[in-house]
Scaffold this motif. Structure first.
Motif, mmCIF file in Angstrom:
data_model
loop_
_atom_site.group_PDB
_atom_site.id
_atom_site.type_symbol
_atom_site.label_atom_id
_atom_site.label_comp_id
_atom_site.label_asym_id
_atom_site.label_seq_id
_atom_site.Cartn_x
_atom_site.Cartn_y
_atom_site.Cartn_z
ATOM 1 N N LEU A 137 4.805 -0.979 -0.220
ATOM 2 C CA LEU A 137 4.288 -2.243 -0.738
ATOM 3 C C LEU A 137 3.160 -2.729 0.164
ATOM 4 C CD1 LEU A 137 4.575 -4.306 -2.955
ATOM 5 C CD2 LEU A 137 6.197 -5.553 -1.533
ATOM 6 N N PRO A 139 -0.660 -4.676 0.188
ATOM 7 C CA PRO A 139 -1.615 -5.443 -0.614
ATOM 8 C C PRO A 139 -2.929 -4.670 -0.776
ATOM 9 C CG PRO A 139 -0.775 -6.720 1.262
ATOM 10 C CD PRO A 139 -0.371 -5.303 1.481
ATOM 11 N N SER A 157 -1.554 -7.651 -5.461
ATOM 12 C CA SER A 157 -0.528 -6.616 -5.402
ATOM 13 C C SER A 157 -0.993 -5.387 -6.168
ATOM 14 C CB SER A 157 0.784 -7.128 -5.999
ATOM 15 O OG SER A 157 1.691 -6.051 -6.218
ATOM 16 N N GLU A 159 0.788 -3.405 -7.685
ATOM 17 C CA GLU A 159 1.637 -3.276 -8.871
ATOM 18 C C GLU A 159 1.162 -4.168 -10.012
ATOM 19 O OE1 GLU A 159 5.462 -4.210 -7.301
ATOM 20 O OE2 GLU A 159 5.780 -2.195 -6.484
ATOM 21 N N LEU A 166 2.569 -13.484 -5.986
ATOM 22 C CA LEU A 166 3.133 -12.584 -4.987
ATOM 23 C C LEU A 166 4.219 -11.728 -5.623
ATOM 24 C CD1 LEU A 166 3.530 -15.054 -1.986
ATOM 25 C CD2 LEU A 166 1.894 -13.183 -2.145
ATOM 26 N N PRO A 167 4.426 -10.519 -5.114
ATOM 27 C CA PRO A 167 5.520 -9.684 -5.630
ATOM 28 C C PRO A 167 6.866 -10.358 -5.390
ATOM 29 C CG PRO A 167 3.992 -8.384 -4.297
ATOM 30 C CD PRO A 167 3.627 -9.819 -4.097
ATOM 31 N N VAL A 173 1.379 -13.627 2.000
ATOM 32 C CA VAL A 173 0.549 -12.465 2.301
ATOM 33 C C VAL A 173 -0.353 -12.887 3.456
ATOM 34 C CG1 VAL A 173 -1.146 -13.040 0.489
ATOM 35 C CG2 VAL A 173 -1.089 -10.742 1.480
ATOM 36 N N TYR A 224 2.358 -8.153 3.509
ATOM 37 C CA TYR A 224 3.283 -9.120 2.949
ATOM 38 C C TYR A 224 4.350 -9.503 3.961
ATOM 39 C CZ TYR A 224 1.396 -8.212 -1.708
ATOM 40 O OH TYR A 224 0.575 -8.109 -2.787
#
Length: 244
Positions: A137, A139, A157, A159, A166-167, A173, A224
């Motif tokens: 994970l 950024p 992110s 993803e 934010l995830p 972050v 993160y």
């Protein structure tokens, strides 16, 4: 060689290739004008090939995620480009062994970005304590504005690159900065600048001595912080010349 392959998931593979290209084009140990790919003993052909694949994939990342905004031909183009990259970088007899060279000649930051474990100290297991911060994970950080006395960075992110949220499980972050004429040799040289909000952070250079004639650069990475206070993996380092 588990842990060194480009992800099988196409979206994750695209993000991986973009991050790998940013890393290989970043400043190497030889100073300004020297690149990471030279540290790893890649050829210029290797470097240009990775960039060419990235240039095919990056414009199609968001359309591929949205599904409705990509044609069948573009979807096939994405899959073929990822397949070609895997074959080019592979350990097979016809491959260029690009990741193996990073494992042998890179540093801890390189191994983290390239997700290389085999043959590096990262192959050792550190324990089984449950963590909110997944290993990959990281950024996605970029410089969006660079004008007189200030910069603006974007942090999203990988993803959900079109979202400012934010995830799940992440509280902040954090953005770290280093200023100098050449790139730092370690992430330990960076200092925390602040937390990004809604996918961006405004940077100023108050108090920075610009009286000399040497060009100064600002270097950044982000990571993160989970709700439990754990820090995730650092992003790739990005940099830009400071405009005074």
């Amino acid at each position: 060689m588990n842990g060194t392959n480009i992800p099988q998931n196409i979206i994750k593979a695209i993000i991986y290739i973009i991050a790998l290209d940013d890393l290989q084009l970043s400043q190497g140990s030889g100073g300004i004008g020297h690149h990471k790919w030279e540290d790893w003993l890649w050829t210029q052909e290797d470097s240009e090939y990775v960039t060419s694949i990235r240039n095919i994939l990056e414009p199609l990342l968001v359309p591929y995620q949205n599904k409705k905004t990509i044609t069948t031909e573009q979807r096939a183009q994405v899959k073929q480009a990822v397949k070609s990259m895997r074959e080019y970088a592979s350990y097979d007899v016809n491959g260029r062994r690009l990741l193996l060279k990073i494992a042998a000649l890179g540093d801890n930051h390189d191994w983290n970005v390239a997700n290389i474990r085999f043959g590096t100290p990262l192959a050792k297991k550190s324990g089984t304590k449950k963590s909110d911060v997944t290993e990959m994970l990281q950024p996605m950080l970029s410089v969006k504005k660079n004008v007189y006395g200030e910069m603006q960075l974007s942090v999203v992110s990988p993803e959900t690159p079109t979202s400012k949220r934010l995830p799940k499980g992440m509280k902040f972050v954090k953005v770290f900065r280093y200023i100098g004429a050449t790139a730092p040799t370690s992430n330990a040289a960076f200092a925390l600048y602040g937390n990004a909000k809604r996918g961006k952070i405004h940077i100023t250079f108050e108090g920075v001595d610009n009286s000399g004639t040497t060009k100064l650069y600002a270097y950044y990475f982000a990571c993160y912080e989970s709700n439990k206070g754990e820090l995730g993996q650092p992003s790739i380092i990005v940099s830009a010349g400071i405009v005074f």
